[in-house]
Design an enzyme around this catalytic site. Structure first.
Site: not given
Ligand code: GUN
Length: 292
Positions: A52, A96, A119
């Site tokens: 990412k 995460q 997200d």
């Protein structure tokens, strides 16, 4: 059978973003930034976070990986999230998952400022998605919608059958395909592990979205001729012939199902490729909203 090439489409999206970001930077504007927060040292999570971050830099955005020890307390982690909520250099924040067991994931996700929730996991983002308002779409479902759009696959009035009900894929993709919008407007069924006979549902699919997490689970006897197959699975199975001793396969038995399908995503090289591209897109969109 047509292969849906996630690598090609994700590369196209990245080039489009790169051009837009170059325009911003050339005009002297601030650089968009993403922070990824990694708690502990799970190898898969480390690898995802690394990709990412690398993706951001390739596009001309800046990124930071905030690495935290697995023993961090919930309050300390919440304070880190709070710090980035207030930091104008970061337009996207990604924690995460999964987090260590002693930390309440929901609480941490809820602490992320909704305008930085790239997200799309915050309850406000989820709620806006369900009612069809402008929001951040979770990256994997967003990638699926984009693949269908760019391959001009008709979705209006088609029966989309989603196998799997996770918060990250199954629930959001079902809600997105249901919206009365271009690239959606589908009839949607969600089925899952409690079904006595999954085939009863999958056989009806015009578009089948497999997000179960079981290697090669969908076989040709479970789908109808001409189905569009989107395989979200990323499963490791033993493969003594490969140097690594394993290979990655999807939730769909590709060799078995491909001949019966009109379109199919491969694994790897399908949906997985799209997730990072859409995260980068969300980060750019967050920047535009925050910086106006
Ligand atoms: N863990 C597995 N997939 C994801 C994802 O898309 N986002 C985050 N934050 N964690 C994950």
């Amino acid at each position: 059978m047509n292969l849906i090439d996630g690598k090609k489409i994700s590369d196209e999206i990245k080039v489009e973003l790169q051009e837009k970001i170059k325009v911003l930077i050339d005009s002297g504007r601030k650089v968009p930034g993403l922070v990824t927060i990694l708690v502990g040292d799970d190898p898969a999570s480390q690898s995802y976070v690394g990709s990412k971050s690398k993706g951001c830099e390739q596009l001309g955005m800046h990124s930071k990986i905030e690495r935290l020890d697995a023993s961090i307390s919930e309050d300390e982690l919440l304070a880190v999230v709070g710090k980035y909520n207030a930091d104008p250099d970061y337009h996207g924040i990604l924690v995460q998952l999964p987090l260590p067991n002693h930390i309440d994931e929901d609480k941490v996700v809820e602490a992320i400022a909704p305008e930085k929730d790239v997200d799309g996991f915050h309850p406000i983002s989820v709620g806006n998605l369900v009612i069809g308002k402008d929001t951040f779409f979770p990256c994997t479902p967003y990638g699926i919608v984009e693949l269908l759009k760019r391959y001009k696959i008709e979705t209006k009035g088609k029966h989309v059958v989603v196998v799997g009900r996770s918060n990250i894929v199954g629930k959001p993709i079902a809600n997105m395909m249901l919206q009365k919008k271009e690239g959606a407007n589908s009839i949607v069924t969600i089925c899952h592990s409690a079904a006595e006979d999954i085939s009863k549902y999958t056989m009806q699919a015009d578009i089948l979205i497999a997000a179960i997490g079981r290697a090669n689970y969908i076989t040709s006897d479970m789908v109808k001729e001409g189905v569009v197959v989107v395989d979200v699975g990323i499963n490791r199975i033993d493969d003594p012939e490969s140097g690594k001793g394993y290979k990655i396969v999807g939730d769909v038995d590709f060799d078995d199902v491909a001949p019966k399908s009109s379109y199919i995503t491969p694994v790897p090289g399908g949906v997985g490729r799209m997730t990072i591209a859409m995260l980068l897109k969300n980060t750019y969109e967050a920047y535009l909203k925050i910086e106006q």
